[in-house]
Motif scaffolding. Structure first.
Motif, PDB file in Angstrom:
ATOM      1  N   ASP A  14       0.852  -1.195   0.000  1.00 53.46           N
ATOM      2  CA  ASP A  14       0.000   0.000   0.000  1.00 53.46           C
ATOM      3  C   ASP A  14       0.885   1.242   0.000  1.00 53.46           C
ATOM      4  OD1 ASP A  14      -2.096  -1.706   0.218  1.00 53.46           O
ATOM      5  OD2 ASP A  14      -2.658  -1.145   2.259  1.00 53.46           O
ATOM      6  N   LEU A  15       0.408   2.293  -0.620  1.00 55.53           N
ATOM      7  CA  LEU A  15       1.154   3.554  -0.653  1.00 55.53           C
ATOM      8  C   LEU A  15       0.352   4.611   0.107  1.00 55.53           C
ATOM      9  CD1 LEU A  15       3.793   4.377  -2.193  1.00 55.53           C
ATOM     10  CD2 LEU A  15       2.294   5.581  -3.777  1.00 55.53           C
ATOM     11  N   THR A  16       1.024   5.216   1.094  1.00 53.79           N
ATOM     12  CA  THR A  16       0.372   6.216   1.937  1.00 53.79           C
ATOM     13  C   THR A  16       0.991   7.574   1.655  1.00 53.79           C
ATOM     14  OG1 THR A  16       0.081   4.514   3.597  1.00 53.79           O
ATOM     15  CG2 THR A  16      -0.170   6.765   4.340  1.00 53.79           C
ATOM     16  N   ALA A  17       0.159   8.610   1.633  1.00 54.16           N
ATOM     17  CA  ALA A  17       0.665   9.959   1.327  1.00 54.16           C
ATOM     18  C   ALA A  17       1.518  10.463   2.486  1.00 54.16           C
ATOM     19  CB  ALA A  17      -0.499  10.900   1.080  1.00 54.16           C
ATOM     20  N   PRO A  18       2.817  10.773   2.239  1.00 55.83           N
ATOM     21  CA  PRO A  18       3.666  11.293   3.309  1.00 55.83           C
ATOM     22  C   PRO A  18       3.400  12.769   3.583  1.00 55.83           C
ATOM     23  CG  PRO A  18       4.942  11.021   1.303  1.00 55.83           C
ATOM     24  CD  PRO A  18       3.541  10.612   0.976  1.00 55.83           C
ATOM     25  N   ARG A 113      -4.879  14.071   1.603  1.00 59.13           N
ATOM     26  CA  ARG A 113      -4.374  14.437   2.922  1.00 59.13           C
ATOM     27  C   ARG A 113      -3.236  13.521   3.349  1.00 59.13           C
ATOM     28  NH1 ARG A 113      -6.769  18.079   5.432  1.00 59.13           N
ATOM     29  NH2 ARG A 113      -8.789  18.838   4.707  1.00 59.13           N
ATOM     30  N   GLU A 114      -2.309  14.109   4.086  1.00 57.28           N
ATOM     31  CA  GLU A 114      -1.206  13.346   4.661  1.00 57.28           C
ATOM     32  C   GLU A 114      -1.762  12.133   5.409  1.00 57.28           C
ATOM     33  OE1 GLU A 114       1.311  15.649   7.245  1.00 57.28           O
ATOM     34  OE2 GLU A 114       2.159  13.823   8.139  1.00 57.28           O
ATOM     35  N   GLY A 115      -1.155  10.967   5.174  1.00 59.35           N
ATOM     36  CA  GLY A 115      -1.586   9.754   5.880  1.00 59.35           C
ATOM     37  C   GLY A 115      -2.668   8.987   5.140  1.00 59.35           C
ATOM     38  N   GLU A 116      -3.241   9.584   4.109  1.00 54.37           N
ATOM     39  CA  GLU A 116      -4.294   8.907   3.343  1.00 54.37           C
ATOM     40  C   GLU A 116      -3.682   7.768   2.526  1.00 54.37           C
ATOM     41  OE1 GLU A 116      -7.365  10.386  -0.076  1.00 54.37           O
ATOM     42  OE2 GLU A 116      -6.767  11.896   1.369  1.00 54.37           O
ATOM     43  N   ARG A 117      -4.401   6.633   2.442  1.00 57.80           N
ATOM     44  CA  ARG A 117      -3.915   5.540   1.599  1.00 57.80           C
ATOM     45  C   ARG A 117      -4.297   5.865   0.158  1.00 57.80           C
ATOM     46  NH1 ARG A 117      -5.716  -0.645   2.348  1.00 57.80           N
ATOM     47  NH2 ARG A 117      -7.647   0.255   1.627  1.00 57.80           N
ATOM     48  N   VAL A 118      -3.292   6.051  -0.693  1.00 62.36           N
ATOM     49  CA  VAL A 118      -3.600   6.503  -2.056  1.00 62.36           C
ATOM     50  C   VAL A 118      -3.625   5.365  -3.062  1.00 62.36           C
ATOM     51  CG1 VAL A 118      -2.960   8.919  -1.844  1.00 62.36           C
ATOM     52  CG2 VAL A 118      -1.191   7.261  -2.304  1.00 62.36           C
ATOM     53  N   LEU A 119      -2.796   4.347  -2.870  1.00 65.19           N
ATOM     54  CA  LEU A 119      -2.808   3.200  -3.784  1.00 65.19           C
ATOM     55  C   LEU A 119      -2.735   1.921  -2.949  1.00 65.19           C
ATOM     56  CD1 LEU A 119      -0.203   4.372  -6.486  1.00 65.19           C
ATOM     57  CD2 LEU A 119      -2.681   4.351  -6.737  1.00 65.19           C
ATOM     58  N   VAL A 120      -3.520   0.935  -3.333  1.00 65.07           N
ATOM     59  CA  VAL A 120      -3.500  -0.320  -2.573  1.00 65.07           C
ATOM     60  C   VAL A 120      -2.645  -1.362  -3.292  1.00 65.07           C
ATOM     61  CG1 VAL A 120      -5.682  -0.104  -1.323  1.00 65.07           C
ATOM     62  CG2 VAL A 120      -5.682  -0.986  -3.647  1.00 65.07           C
TER      63      VAL A 120
END
Ligand code: AMP
Ligand code: MG
Length: 388
Positions: A14-18, A113-120
């Motif tokens: 998963d990719l989370t927005a830093p 937003r920071e911390g949002e999961r952007v890609l699974v």
């Protein structure tokens, strides 16, 4: 893996927005940044905020800053007025009588937003996904390994494409068809060429290939003739789980697992302890249809895809689909649009040697075994290969 090589690959984690995007309040238009409370007034222009070149001062009552698309909204300002809506005279700019705080700029975190999961994990990385990763500051992404597939045609009648077949010989076409199909399914392919109808050399070829490959895909040699050596070979190397299927085309389809033994040093990761072997039938349409039905989903599963099957859509049959008594048939059809519907027409003779039944086909229609068949006009779910 560097972004430049990630297109088409499957994301492994998963990719989370830093950080939030946008990171600062950014103007959506070219115009003036000011206070909405100054609506209708003539304001003194005290500077400019261009993209990448912010205005460092503060906008006080009675003042405005010229702003360009992408420019940072200066401190003190709470709205942007479009250039088209103002009256510019020397150092002064007259703004419209009604203004709303918040207009014409993007607030920080509006896009994500920071911390949002952007890609699974499991998504295929395309243009938008790669753009998103870059925007968030990732020069590399974790991607799943492509399955390594060893591909071999078998048959003493086969000659390489480009060579002139003499009487009794045919050109090896399956290898090129399967090479394309394997690559489309995400595999890294090593071609073993044409294997002979002779046990020992065939055995050596397959053993060598399996030392490095995760998957073996062969075509031909799985029928019950005396020269059909693939099944006994796979039996000698591992376990044959499927040696025949009630499918048309593709009855002799064979599936085996082979323990990943000697050449691998150290313990293997879970899921890589055994190799898969698919013995596809020799007839060209049979090999491609069984590839679609069995091999492609397996390869996608190995890559961590969430979606294993081709998409399906309801289509109206434009012809009477006759059933085969004892086997499910995958009939090849073209599709055309008729109003809001897709209408399926047969591609003609469904002989398993006739590649023309598959060339240009948009979909496969699954006709259950029995004596019923499916009447023209019936709506069925079709496995979509491409849309018209
Ligand atoms: P087999 O299963 O080996 O008996 O093959 C069945 C038939 O499929 C053969 O008689 C050929 O006509 C055809 N065939 C087998 N291998 C290939 C190939 N690599 N390319 C094209 N046709 C093939
Ligand atoms: Mg053969």
């Amino acid at each position: 893996m560097a972004l430049a090589h990630c297109a088409g690959r499957v994301l492994a984690e998963d990719l989370t927005a830093p950080a939030s995007l946008p990171a600062f309040p950014s103007s959506a238009v070219d115009g003036y940044a000011l206070r909405a409370a100054d609506a209708g007034k003539s304001l003194r222009v005290i500077g400019e905020s261009a993209a990448g070149r912010p205005f460092e001062g503060k906008v006080l009552a009675g003042f405005a800053v010229r702003i360009l698309t992408g420019g940072v909204l200066p401190d003190g300002a709470d709205c942007v007025v479009m250039l088209e809506d103002v009256d510019e005279k020397g150092e002064l700019v007259t703004v419209p009588a009604t203004l709303k705080a918040g207009q014409n700029f993007h607030v920080p975190g509006a896009d994500l937003r920071e911390g949002e999961r952007v890609l699974v994990a499991g998504v295929q990385l395309g243009a938008a996904e790669l753009g998103l990763a870059a925007a968030l500051g990732f020069p590399r992404l974790p991607v799943r390994r492509r399955p390594r597939v060893a591909l071999m045609s078998t048959g003493d009648e086969l000659v390489e494409v480009g060579a002139k077949p003499v009487r009794g010989q045919i050109v090896d076409s399956n290898r090129w068809a399967l090479l394309a199909a394997l690559r489309e399914a995400g595999a890294e392919v090593r071609s073993l060429g044409i294997g002979p109808d002779e046990a020992d050399p065939l055995n050596r070829l397959v053993k060598n290939a399996l030392a490095e490959a995760d998957v073996l895909v062969t075509s031909g040699g799985v029928s019950v003739g005396t020269h059909d050596l693939i099944k006994p070979l796979l039996e000698s190397l591992g376990t044959v789980h499927v040696g025949r299927v009630k499918l048309k085309p593709g009855k002799p389809f064979t599936f085996a697992t082979i323990p990943a033994s000697a050449p691998h040093p150290g313990p293997l990761p879970e899921g890589e302890r055994e190799k898969l072997a698919f013995g596809l039938p020799g007839f060209p349409v049979s090999s491609l249809v069984t590839f679609e039905v069995f091999v492609r989903p397996a390869l996608r599963k190995m890559q961590g895809f969430t979606q294993l099957q081709r998409p399906s859509l309801p289509v109206r049959l434009g012809y009477d689909a006759r059933a085969t008594a004892d086997r499910t048939e995958y009939q090849r059809v073209t599709l055309r649009r008729d109003g809001r519907e897709l209408v399926a027409e047969t591609t003609g003779s469904q002989s398993s040697s006739r590649l023309m039944s598959l060339a240009g086909a948009h979909a496969l229609v699954r006709v259950p075994s029995g004596d019923q068949g499916i009447m023209a006009g019936t709506i069925v779910e079709a496995m979509i290969l491409s849309l018209p």
